[in-house]
Design an enzyme around this catalytic site. Sequence first.
Site, PDB file in Angstrom:
ATOM      1  N   CYS A 118       0.871  -1.148  -0.160  1.00  0.00           N
ATOM      2  CA  CYS A 118      -0.072   0.054   0.092  1.00  0.00           C
ATOM      3  C   CYS A 118       0.872   1.258   0.113  1.00  0.00           C
ATOM      4  CB  CYS A 118      -0.901  -0.130   1.073  1.00  0.00           C
ATOM      5  SG  CYS A 118      -1.793   1.574   1.519  1.00  0.00           S
ATOM      6  N   PHE A 257       1.313  -4.968 -19.965  1.00  0.00           N
ATOM      7  CA  PHE A 257       0.999  -6.129 -20.537  1.00  0.00           C
ATOM      8  C   PHE A 257       2.300  -6.305 -21.580  1.00  0.00           C
ATOM      9  CE2 PHE A 257      -3.311  -4.971 -19.379  1.00  0.00           C
ATOM     10  CZ  PHE A 257      -3.554  -6.032 -18.501  1.00  0.00           C
ATOM     11  N   CYS A 258       3.347  -6.039 -21.094  1.00  0.00           N
ATOM     12  CA  CYS A 258       4.442  -6.453 -22.037  1.00  0.00           C
ATOM     13  C   CYS A 258       4.668  -7.965 -22.253  1.00  0.00           C
ATOM     14  CB  CYS A 258       5.814  -5.808 -21.408  1.00  0.00           C
ATOM     15  SG  CYS A 258       5.646  -3.971 -21.348  1.00  0.00           S
ATOM     16  N   GLY A 261       6.080  -9.634 -28.681  1.00  0.00           N
ATOM     17  CA  GLY A 261       5.403  -8.985 -29.626  1.00  0.00           C
ATOM     18  C   GLY A 261       4.064  -8.104 -29.102  1.00  0.00           C
TER      19      GLY A 261
END
Length: 274
Positions: A118, A257-258, A261
């Site tokens: 947190c 969200f690597c 491609g």
Amino acid sequence: MNRIPAQGTEIYRGYRDASLWKRDELSSLQQDVLAEEIPVALVYNGISHVVMMTTPRDLEYFALGFSLSEGIIEQSGDIYGLEIEPVCNGIEVRIELSSRRFMGLKERRRALAGRTGCGVCGVEQLRDIGKPLSPLPFTQTMRLTHLDQALTELNTYQPVGNLTGCTHVAAWMNPQGSLAGGYEDVGRHVALDKLLGSRLMKQGAWNDGAALVSSRASYEMVQKAAACGIEIIFAVSAATALAVDVAERYNLTLVGFCRSGKATIYTHPQRLEK
């Protein structure tokens, strides 16, 4: 800065042996390993300021990175000495600050115990959430084609995670796509602090590039990076809505969200090329 990292003893390897049961064989114990999660207190000029649950590796870099990203120091020279000492319930990192920086710390000191999950623990009023930072310049560019190479190297800097499946990693990605170094921890914020501390000590060598983290991107991680002049963050997982807002405000390029491609660009895509 005089550093005394006591990394030679067994506690600092970051994991311990364990006996446990597996689903395929409940009748007998099997040997495995568990990631360590140990309370680490950062003590400035004799006063304990914060206690964090961490993996006890690279603690000197954690202390430097936390101090920089929290505005306690402005440069490594603000720390005159650093000593790592096991105590009865965990580890103390004893930091000798310059008088000027210590006076500043005392003026705004607040309780921050347990800030692994947190980013607002210890903040007394809602208006104190978020730091007044100057927007970042646009000096960095990165080819997204280089991201795939960096992702394949990420596990190299996660030895405890490879053994236990229990750590996050934060790494520095060169403009050419190779990783210059990385640090792991059970806490994603602490892993980033370790990276920031290492980058502070390697100024000049790590000026160009981006941060790559194995976790999601929270608002606090974006704020820490922006406070240390990092213009691009690549995250393997998602970014929170507040992280996107903070990245937009500070001119930071945030990518989530690597995967091979694939990537989702949340803010300031002008730093990126295909």
